[in-house]
Design a protein around this motif. Structure first.
Motif, PDB file in Angstrom:
ATOM      1  N   LEU A 187       0.828  -1.204   0.000  1.00 51.63           N
ATOM      2  CA  LEU A 187       0.000   0.000   0.000  1.00 51.63           C
ATOM      3  C   LEU A 187       0.863   1.256   0.000  1.00 51.63           C
ATOM      4  O   LEU A 187       1.975   1.262   0.515  1.00 51.63           O
ATOM      5  N   CYS A 188       0.283   2.340  -0.547  1.00 50.42           N
ATOM      6  CA  CYS A 188       0.965   3.633  -0.551  1.00 50.42           C
ATOM      7  C   CYS A 188       1.024   4.163   0.879  1.00 50.42           C
ATOM      8  O   CYS A 188       0.005   4.226   1.566  1.00 50.42           O
ATOM      9  N   PRO A 189       2.206   4.557   1.361  1.00 44.06           N
ATOM     10  CA  PRO A 189       2.310   5.054   2.730  1.00 44.06           C
ATOM     11  C   PRO A 189       1.635   6.419   2.904  1.00 44.06           C
ATOM     12  O   PRO A 189       1.382   6.846   4.023  1.00 44.06           O
ATOM     13  N   HIS A 190       1.335   7.117   1.793  1.00 47.64           N
ATOM     14  CA  HIS A 190       0.706   8.440   1.886  1.00 47.64           C
ATOM     15  C   HIS A 190      -0.809   8.350   1.929  1.00 47.64           C
ATOM     16  O   HIS A 190      -1.444   8.950   2.780  1.00 47.64           O
ATOM     17  N   CYS A 191      -1.399   7.615   0.969  1.00 49.15           N
ATOM     18  CA  CYS A 191      -2.857   7.632   0.870  1.00 49.15           C
ATOM     19  C   CYS A 191      -3.488   6.284   1.188  1.00 49.15           C
ATOM     20  O   CYS A 191      -4.701   6.180   1.314  1.00 49.15           O
ATOM     21  N   GLY A 192      -2.664   5.220   1.277  1.00 51.64           N
ATOM     22  CA  GLY A 192      -3.218   3.921   1.650  1.00 51.64           C
ATOM     23  C   GLY A 192      -3.808   3.136   0.501  1.00 51.64           C
ATOM     24  O   GLY A 192      -4.324   2.040   0.707  1.00 51.64           O
ATOM     25  N   ARG A 238       4.698   2.855  -7.336  1.00 50.39           N
ATOM     26  CA  ARG A 238       4.350   4.277  -7.381  1.00 50.39           C
ATOM     27  C   ARG A 238       2.861   4.475  -7.132  1.00 50.39           C
ATOM     28  O   ARG A 238       2.066   3.550  -7.270  1.00 50.39           O
ATOM     29  N   CYS A 239       2.491   5.720  -6.798  1.00 55.91           N
ATOM     30  CA  CYS A 239       1.090   6.033  -6.575  1.00 55.91           C
ATOM     31  C   CYS A 239       0.803   7.402  -7.164  1.00 55.91           C
ATOM     32  O   CYS A 239       1.642   8.293  -7.132  1.00 55.91           O
ATOM     33  N   ASP A 240      -0.425   7.552  -7.705  1.00 62.27           N
ATOM     34  CA  ASP A 240      -0.817   8.834  -8.328  1.00 62.27           C
ATOM     35  C   ASP A 240      -0.814   9.979  -7.325  1.00 62.27           C
ATOM     36  O   ASP A 240      -0.617  11.133  -7.682  1.00 62.27           O
ATOM     37  N   CYS A 241      -1.071   9.667  -6.072  1.00 59.10           N
ATOM     38  CA  CYS A 241      -1.269  10.734  -5.085  1.00 59.10           C
ATOM     39  C   CYS A 241       0.027  11.471  -4.792  1.00 59.10           C
ATOM     40  O   CYS A 241       0.030  12.557  -4.256  1.00 59.10           O
ATOM     41  N   PHE A 242       1.140  10.820  -5.128  1.00 63.48           N
ATOM     42  CA  PHE A 242       2.421  11.395  -4.727  1.00 63.48           C
ATOM     43  C   PHE A 242       2.984  12.279  -5.828  1.00 63.48           C
ATOM     44  O   PHE A 242       3.509  11.816  -6.819  1.00 63.48           O
TER      45      PHE A 242
HETATM   46 ZN   LIG Z   1      -0.934   7.280  -2.604  1.00 61.86          ZN
END
Ligand SMILES: [Zn+2]
Ligand SMILES: [Zn+2]
Length: 170
Positions: A136-141, A149-153
């Protein structure tokens, strides 16, 4: 689940084929065993001792330990035992090598509890939805893409560089 071995113990046959439903009742924390567990194999009279050789399949449901997605799978393992009448094997030997023996009681065996023990031993320590699950993304979960990678970052833009971007290079 009781498996009757009387025909083999009487000497009428020297082999019994098994394909039976079993009900292991213990699972590691966080794992739910689903109905439909089976034991398939043979019991053979090997002139002097009786041998069970089988394959156990146990459907289960759990959570991926990285991304928490629901994981369904089937635990499959070999379940082989020498079948002995009570008193034939020395108590100490039986306790030390419980994974080698199964006791015949009243002409039958009941493998459920031994199978349950094996389920605990055979279960993978870490359950994953796929071997390369990025978690999971540590920023948005949200679940990460394969590259982690994640879009939120969105990296913060340094204002000085932002000014540079406005410059036209023609
Ligand atoms: Zn994220
Ligand atoms: Zn996962």
């Amino acid at each position: 689940m009781t498996i009757d071995l009387s025909s083999l113990l009487r000497g009428d046959v020297d082999r019994i084929d098994l394909d039976c439903a079993i009900a292991p009742d213990r699972a590691p924390d966080g794992i739910r065993l689903l109905p439909g567990a089976s034991l398939k194999g043979t019991v053979t009279d090997l002139a002097g001792y009786v041998r069970l050789e089988s394959t156990v399949s146990v459907p289960y449901e759990g959570e991926c330990s990285r991304c928490l997605a629901k994981v369904r799978g089937e635990l499959v393992f070999s379940f082989d035992r020498t079948l002995v009448a009570p008193g034939v094997i020395d108590e100490g030997e039986l306790e030390e090598n419980a994974e080698n023996y199964l006791i015949i009681n009243g002409g039958a065996i009941d493998p459920d509890s031994a199978v349950s023990e094996s389920v605990l031993v055979e279960f993978p320590m870490v359950l994953l939805c796929s071997p390369d699950c990025p978690g999971l993304c540590p920023h948005c979960g949200k679940k990460l893409e394969k590259e982690g990678r994640c879009d939120c970052f969105v990296p913060e833009t340094d204002p000085r560089w932002a000014k540079l971007k406005e410059i036209k290079w023609d």
